[in-house]
Scaffold this motif. Structure first.
Motif, short mmCIF file in Angstrom:
data_model
loop_
_atom_site.label_atom_id
_atom_site.label_comp_id
_atom_site.label_asym_id
_atom_site.label_seq_id
_atom_site.Cartn_x
_atom_site.Cartn_y
_atom_site.Cartn_z
N TRP A 139 0.88 -1.14 -0.01
CA TRP A 139 0.03 0.16 0.08
C TRP A 139 0.85 1.18 -0.15
O TRP A 139 0.51 2.27 -0.51
CB TRP A 139 -0.99 -0.19 1.37
N ARG A 160 -6.67 -6.00 2.78
CA ARG A 160 -6.23 -5.67 4.12
C ARG A 160 -5.73 -6.12 5.03
O ARG A 160 -6.11 -7.49 5.08
CB ARG A 160 -7.32 -4.60 4.68
N ASP A 171 -1.04 -3.92 4.23
CA ASP A 171 -1.97 -3.91 3.28
C ASP A 171 -1.32 -4.06 1.72
O ASP A 171 -0.44 -3.31 1.42
CB ASP A 171 -2.85 -2.57 3.31
#
Length: 198
Positions: A139, A160, A171
Motif C-alpha cells: 500500500w 487489508r 495492506d
C-alpha cells in the motif's frame, strides 16, 4: 516443471530478460547498490552480500514450479540492472503474477521497465495463453502503484492486513490485466518504449 516456470531469454530494444543464474550475483549486487535499494522499508531487495542467497532461493522456487525468475539487462548498455519473476504461478487457472521486481535507481525512467513488462506480458498472453496477469504491491509503495497503473493494469482492490511484513501488517494492493485487455495495453507499452528508442 511446467512451461509457466520455464525461463527463456526475452529481448526488446531496451530490456533483455535472461534466465536468472548464480553467476549474475556480482553484477546484480552492484545494481542493488545503485540507490541502496535494500534500505526502502516497504520493499524487499537483497543487499549485495545477500544476492547469491536470493538467487538460490528464486531458483529453488523455480525448481518447485512456483516461480520463473529473470535477470534484467539494459539492452543498450549491456549492464545488469535488476530482477523480475513470474510468481504465484497457476497453470491450471492460466494465470501468473509478475512480481519480486526491482531495478537499479539509475535505470528508473529509462524505458527498461515498460519494455521488460511488455516482454513478460507478451509471453504470458501470447505464448502461455494466460487469462489474467496479476501484480501485487505494498500500500505504501506509491511509486510501484503508479508504475503498475501506467502499464495499463486496473486496480482490483486492497487486501487489508494481507500479511505480516518486516514486523508490520501489510495492506496489499492488487492489480490485473485480462487477456482481452492485452491488445490495448500492448499498444500503450509499445508507444512508451518507442519514446526511448532512436
Amino acid at each position: 516443471m511446467t512451461a509457466f516456470a520455464e525461463t527463456v531469454q526475452l529481448t526488446g530494444p531496451l530490456a533483455t530478460l535472461e534466465p536468472l543464474a548464480p553467476d549474475h550475483a556480482t553484477d546484480l549486487g552492484r545494481a542493488a547498490a545503485d540507490g541502496e535499494l535494500w534500505k526502502i522499508w516497504y520493499t524487499t531487495v537483497p543487499t549485495p552480500e545477500e544476492m547469491a542467497a536470493e538467487i538460490g532461493r528464486r531458483l529453488s522456487l523455480q525448481a518447485e514450479g512456483s516461480m520463473a525468475p529473470w535477470a534484467i539487462r539494459d539492452t543498450r548498455t549491456g549492464r545488469l540492472v535488476g530482477m523480475t519473476t513470474y510468481c504465484n504461478i497457476s497453470p491450471e487457472n492460466l494465470r501468473v503474477e509478475i512480481g519480486y521486481t526491482w531495478m537499479a535507481a539509475s535505470a528508473h525512467g529509462t524505458g527498461v521497465n515498460p519494455d521488460a513488462k511488455r516482454l513478460l506480458l507478451e509471453r504470458a498472453f501470447d505464448v502461455l495463453g494466460c487469462n489474467a496477469v496479476y501484480f501485487h504491491t505494498h500500500w505504501h509503495n506509491h511509486q510501484s502503484r503508479a508504475s503498475i497503473a501506467r502499464l495499463g493494469a486496473k486496480q482490483d482492490g486492497v487486501l487489508r492486513s494481507y500479511q505480516v511484513y518486516k514486523g508490520t501488517v501489510r495492506d496489499t494492493v492488487t492489480f490485473s490485466i485480462l487477456n482481452n485487455e492485452w491488445p490495448a495495453v500492448r499498444l500503450g507499452l509499445d508507444a512508451r518504449v518507442a519514446q526511448h528508442v532512436g
